[in-house]
Design a protein around this motif. Structure first.
Motif, PDB file in Angstrom:
ATOM      1  N   ASP A 187      24.428  21.637  39.121  1.00  0.00           N
ATOM      2  CA  ASP A 187      24.868  20.339  39.637  1.00  0.00           C
ATOM      3  C   ASP A 187      24.581  20.181  41.129  1.00  0.00           C
ATOM      4  OD1 ASP A 187      26.709  22.092  40.675  1.00  0.00           O
ATOM      5  OD2 ASP A 187      28.465  20.889  40.174  1.00  0.00           O
ATOM      6  N   ASN A 188      24.016  21.219  41.756  1.00  0.00           N
ATOM      7  CA  ASN A 188      23.693  21.259  43.193  1.00  0.00           C
ATOM      8  C   ASN A 188      24.920  21.198  44.090  1.00  0.00           C
ATOM      9  OD1 ASN A 188      20.973  21.456  42.712  1.00  0.00           O
ATOM     10  ND2 ASN A 188      20.534  19.294  43.083  1.00  0.00           N
ATOM     11  N   ARG A 189      26.099  21.289  43.522  1.00  0.00           N
ATOM     12  CA  ARG A 189      27.308  21.127  44.328  1.00  0.00           C
ATOM     13  C   ARG A 189      28.036  22.442  44.588  1.00  0.00           C
ATOM     14  NH1 ARG A 189      31.402  17.176  42.322  1.00  0.00           N
ATOM     15  NH2 ARG A 189      32.087  17.338  44.496  1.00  0.00           N
ATOM     16  N   ARG A 190      27.611  23.516  43.968  1.00  0.00           N
ATOM     17  CA  ARG A 190      28.326  24.787  44.115  1.00  0.00           C
ATOM     18  C   ARG A 190      27.349  25.948  44.232  1.00  0.00           C
ATOM     19  NH1 ARG A 190      30.873  21.479  40.650  1.00  0.00           N
ATOM     20  NH2 ARG A 190      33.122  21.188  40.874  1.00  0.00           N
ATOM     21  N   ILE A 191      27.770  26.953  44.998  1.00  0.00           N
ATOM     22  CA  ILE A 191      27.027  28.208  45.128  1.00  0.00           C
ATOM     23  C   ILE A 191      27.755  29.266  44.314  1.00  0.00           C
ATOM     24  CG2 ILE A 191      26.320  30.044  46.716  1.00  0.00           C
ATOM     25  CD1 ILE A 191      24.708  27.541  47.122  1.00  0.00           C
ATOM     26  N   ALA A 192      27.001  30.094  43.595  1.00  0.00           N
ATOM     27  CA  ALA A 192      27.583  31.221  42.870  1.00  0.00           C
ATOM     28  C   ALA A 192      26.962  32.519  43.380  1.00  0.00           C
ATOM     29  CB  ALA A 192      27.351  31.090  41.374  1.00  0.00           C
ATOM     30  N   VAL A 193      27.795  33.518  43.578  1.00  0.00           N
ATOM     31  CA  VAL A 193      27.331  34.872  43.923  1.00  0.00           C
ATOM     32  C   VAL A 193      27.777  35.780  42.781  1.00  0.00           C
ATOM     33  CG1 VAL A 193      27.416  36.768  45.577  1.00  0.00           C
ATOM     34  CG2 VAL A 193      27.592  34.402  46.386  1.00  0.00           C
ATOM     35  N   GLN A 194      26.822  36.444  42.172  1.00  0.00           N
ATOM     36  CA  GLN A 194      27.117  37.272  40.999  1.00  0.00           C
ATOM     37  C   GLN A 194      26.532  38.661  41.189  1.00  0.00           C
ATOM     38  OE1 GLN A 194      26.565  35.868  36.807  1.00  0.00           O
ATOM     39  NE2 GLN A 194      24.862  37.307  36.850  1.00  0.00           N
ATOM     40  N   ALA A 195      27.293  39.698  40.843  1.00  0.00           N
ATOM     41  CA  ALA A 195      26.790  41.060  41.018  1.00  0.00           C
ATOM     42  C   ALA A 195      27.578  42.041  40.170  1.00  0.00           C
ATOM     43  CB  ALA A 195      26.871  41.478  42.488  1.00  0.00           C
ATOM     44  N   GLU A 196      26.948  43.174  39.924  1.00  0.00           N
ATOM     45  CA  GLU A 196      27.643  44.335  39.384  1.00  0.00           C
ATOM     46  C   GLU A 196      27.774  45.332  40.529  1.00  0.00           C
ATOM     47  OE1 GLU A 196      27.039  46.348  35.308  1.00  0.00           O
ATOM     48  OE2 GLU A 196      25.856  47.569  36.703  1.00  0.00           O
ATOM     49  N   LEU A 197      28.995  45.589  40.944  1.00  0.00           N
ATOM     50  CA  LEU A 197      29.266  46.517  42.038  1.00  0.00           C
ATOM     51  C   LEU A 197      29.649  47.872  41.451  1.00  0.00           C
ATOM     52  CD1 LEU A 197      30.189  43.522  42.969  1.00  0.00           C
ATOM     53  CD2 LEU A 197      31.266  44.702  44.874  1.00  0.00           C
ATOM     54  N   THR A 198      29.048  48.936  41.991  1.00  0.00           N
ATOM     55  CA  THR A 198      29.345  50.279  41.505  1.00  0.00           C
ATOM     56  C   THR A 198      29.559  51.219  42.677  1.00  0.00           C
ATOM     57  OG1 THR A 198      27.879  49.854  39.623  1.00  0.00           O
ATOM     58  CG2 THR A 198      28.631  52.117  39.935  1.00  0.00           C
ATOM     59  N   GLN A 199      30.587  52.028  42.591  1.00  0.00           N
ATOM     60  CA  GLN A 199      30.891  53.048  43.592  1.00  0.00           C
ATOM     61  C   GLN A 199      30.568  54.421  42.997  1.00  0.00           C
ATOM     62  OE1 GLN A 199      35.053  53.623  44.276  1.00  0.00           O
ATOM     63  NE2 GLN A 199      34.782  54.755  46.168  1.00  0.00           N
ATOM     64  N   TYR A 200      29.704  55.164  43.691  1.00  0.00           N
ATOM     65  CA  TYR A 200      29.361  56.522  43.289  1.00  0.00           C
ATOM     66  C   TYR A 200      29.878  57.495  44.347  1.00  0.00           C
ATOM     67  CZ  TYR A 200      25.912  54.224  40.228  1.00  0.00           C
ATOM     68  OH  TYR A 200      25.297  53.434  39.299  1.00  0.00           O
ATOM     69  N   THR A 246      32.268  35.395  52.032  1.00  0.00           N
ATOM     70  CA  THR A 246      33.509  35.417  51.252  1.00  0.00           C
ATOM     71  C   THR A 246      33.355  36.286  50.013  1.00  0.00           C
ATOM     72  OG1 THR A 246      34.137  33.213  52.011  1.00  0.00           O
ATOM     73  CG2 THR A 246      35.143  33.990  49.970  1.00  0.00           C
ATOM     74  N   ALA A 247      32.228  36.139  49.330  1.00  0.00           N
ATOM     75  CA  ALA A 247      31.999  36.926  48.116  1.00  0.00           C
ATOM     76  C   ALA A 247      31.973  38.414  48.420  1.00  0.00           C
ATOM     77  CB  ALA A 247      30.685  36.500  47.456  1.00  0.00           C
ATOM     78  N   LEU A 250      35.657  39.607  49.154  1.00  0.00           N
ATOM     79  CA  LEU A 250      36.568  39.633  48.016  1.00  0.00           C
ATOM     80  C   LEU A 250      36.119  40.627  46.948  1.00  0.00           C
ATOM     81  CD1 LEU A 250      37.430  35.834  47.629  1.00  0.00           C
ATOM     82  CD2 LEU A 250      38.724  37.623  48.812  1.00  0.00           C
ATOM     83  N   MET A 251      34.830  40.702  46.697  1.00  0.00           N
ATOM     84  CA  MET A 251      34.343  41.600  45.649  1.00  0.00           C
ATOM     85  C   MET A 251      34.515  43.066  46.029  1.00  0.00           C
ATOM     86  SD  MET A 251      30.861  39.744  44.316  1.00  0.00           S
ATOM     87  CE  MET A 251      30.889  38.156  43.470  1.00  0.00           C
ATOM     88  N   VAL A 252      34.157  43.425  47.255  1.00  0.00           N
ATOM     89  CA  VAL A 252      34.318  44.810  47.682  1.00  0.00           C
ATOM     90  C   VAL A 252      35.798  45.189  47.708  1.00  0.00           C
ATOM     91  CG1 VAL A 252      34.053  46.416  49.629  1.00  0.00           C
ATOM     92  CG2 VAL A 252      32.161  44.920  48.963  1.00  0.00           C
ATOM     93  N   GLY A 253      36.633  44.293  48.220  1.00  0.00           N
ATOM     94  CA  GLY A 253      38.061  44.579  48.241  1.00  0.00           C
ATOM     95  C   GLY A 253      38.609  44.807  46.844  1.00  0.00           C
ATOM     96  N   GLU A 254      38.143  43.991  45.890  1.00  0.00           N
ATOM     97  CA  GLU A 254      38.607  44.136  44.508  1.00  0.00           C
ATOM     98  C   GLU A 254      38.107  45.442  43.895  1.00  0.00           C
ATOM     99  OE1 GLU A 254      41.241  42.629  41.968  1.00  0.00           O
ATOM    100  OE2 GLU A 254      40.567  41.528  43.739  1.00  0.00           O
TER     101      GLU A 254
END
Length: 332
Positions: A187-200, A246-247, A250-254
């Protein structure tokens, strides 16, 4: 007894020679260890913003369709002059190579349509913003990023090459798993940031996975009366970069706060009532928490969705059902 007298005499002699500072040093507790040494591996799709292909045109539904850019049935409809049947037939007739060519043409067409936003993110800006945001967040968590590497994907083989002869205590992966890390939705109105975060973590000379989180953050929408492309491209795409920051936070903190066992399992029929940008909806999943204007929603399939909104006040159930979509990355 004799040894005790000798040690006392030695201590007295050192006191005379070096003064009170020696006693203070001897009695001071051991200093705390320094920051944890960390390597950071980030998917190469962070090099540029991509436009989401396909997805429903309605703005309210696009919010819940953050990971649909690989849904073939909707993606094919974005190619001018090409029907779904034609595109699908071409892909089947030509095999995998033809399918890849068609998908590439679809993405290129979509990217041309959002050229003002992509042009505002001059070369390297998006990548530097993400790396800086991640490094700062890790520093806040007592970790120092010694090395940052852009990789085609994150797995143990890639980690081994990236680390080389070094031995950092931890390696973190920020992997897109086949789709762009940063996307402008359909819709050109929103940005999405998507990832798989892994801690080794390094254990006995090798790296072992400690935690893993698959997450999508969706930004608040641009104003309804504003030109969406102008809104996101304004001031060097400032709002896109703020969403990335922001992403990362929030993602790293989670990830670091979550139980190593992972997110709770969610049944396919589980629903939660939310209020997203003024619209009350019944969404698939369970509410993990809400914080600073965001709701953290765990969906069937183990995805964490971070959406602008809040838990709906008690009362009538949500009137706009959020249905899952069959995509490579999961469903909202």
């Amino acid at each position: 007894m004799k040894n005790t007298i000798q040690r006392a005499a030695l201590f007295a002699a050192l006191m005379c020679a070096f003064g009170p500072s020696f006693a203070e040093t001897m009695q001071a507790p051991l200093q705390e260890e320094g920051p944890i040494r960390t390597y950071l591996l980030v998917d190469s799709t962070i090099n540029e913003l991509q436009g989401q292909v396909g997805g429903p045109p309605a703005a309210s539904q696009a919010l819940h369709h953050a990971t649909s850019y690989h849904a073939v049935d909707s993606a094919m409809r974005t190619v001018p002059g090409m029907s779904y049947g034609q595109a699908y037939g071409a892909g089947m007739a030509g095999g995998l190579i033809a399918g890849v060519i068609i998908e590439g043409a679809i993405q290129a067409e979509r990217n041309r349509a959002i050229a003002p936003v992509r042009a505002a993110l001059t070369k390297g800006v998006l990548q530097r913003a993400m790396l800086a945001a991640l490094s700062k967040r890790f520093a806040d968590e007592g970790r120092t990023v010694d090395k940052r590497v852009i990789v085609p994907s994150v797995d143990l083989r890639v980690i081994k090459r990236a680390v080389g002869s070094e031995s950092p205590a931890e390696v973190f992966g920020f992997d897109a798993k086949g789709g762009p890390l940063v996307t402008l939705l359909s819709d050109n109105r929103r940005i999405a940031v998507q990832a798989e975060l892994t801690q080794y973590a390094r254990e006995k000379g090798r790296y072992v996975r400690q935690r893993q989180l698959r997450a999508t953050l969706v930004s608040a929408a641009s104003p309804a009366d504003a030109d969406a492309l102008a809104y996101w491209s304004d001031q060097g795409a400032r709002r896109v970069l703020e969403t990335v920051d922001t992403a990362a936070n929030l993602m790293v903190g989670e990830l670091l706060a979550m139980d190593p066992a992972g997110l709770p399992e969610v049944g396919e029929d589980t629903k939660v009532d939310l209020e997203l940008e003024g619209e009350r909806v019944s969404a698939s999943g369970v509410l993990l928490r809400e914080d600073a204007g965001h709701v953290f929603l765990v969906t069937p399939g183990g995805w964490l969705r971070i959406l602008p909104g809040r838990a709906a006040p008690s009362g009538e159930p949500g009137v706009a059902a959020v249905h899952g979509v069959d995509t490579a990355a999961g469903a909202l």
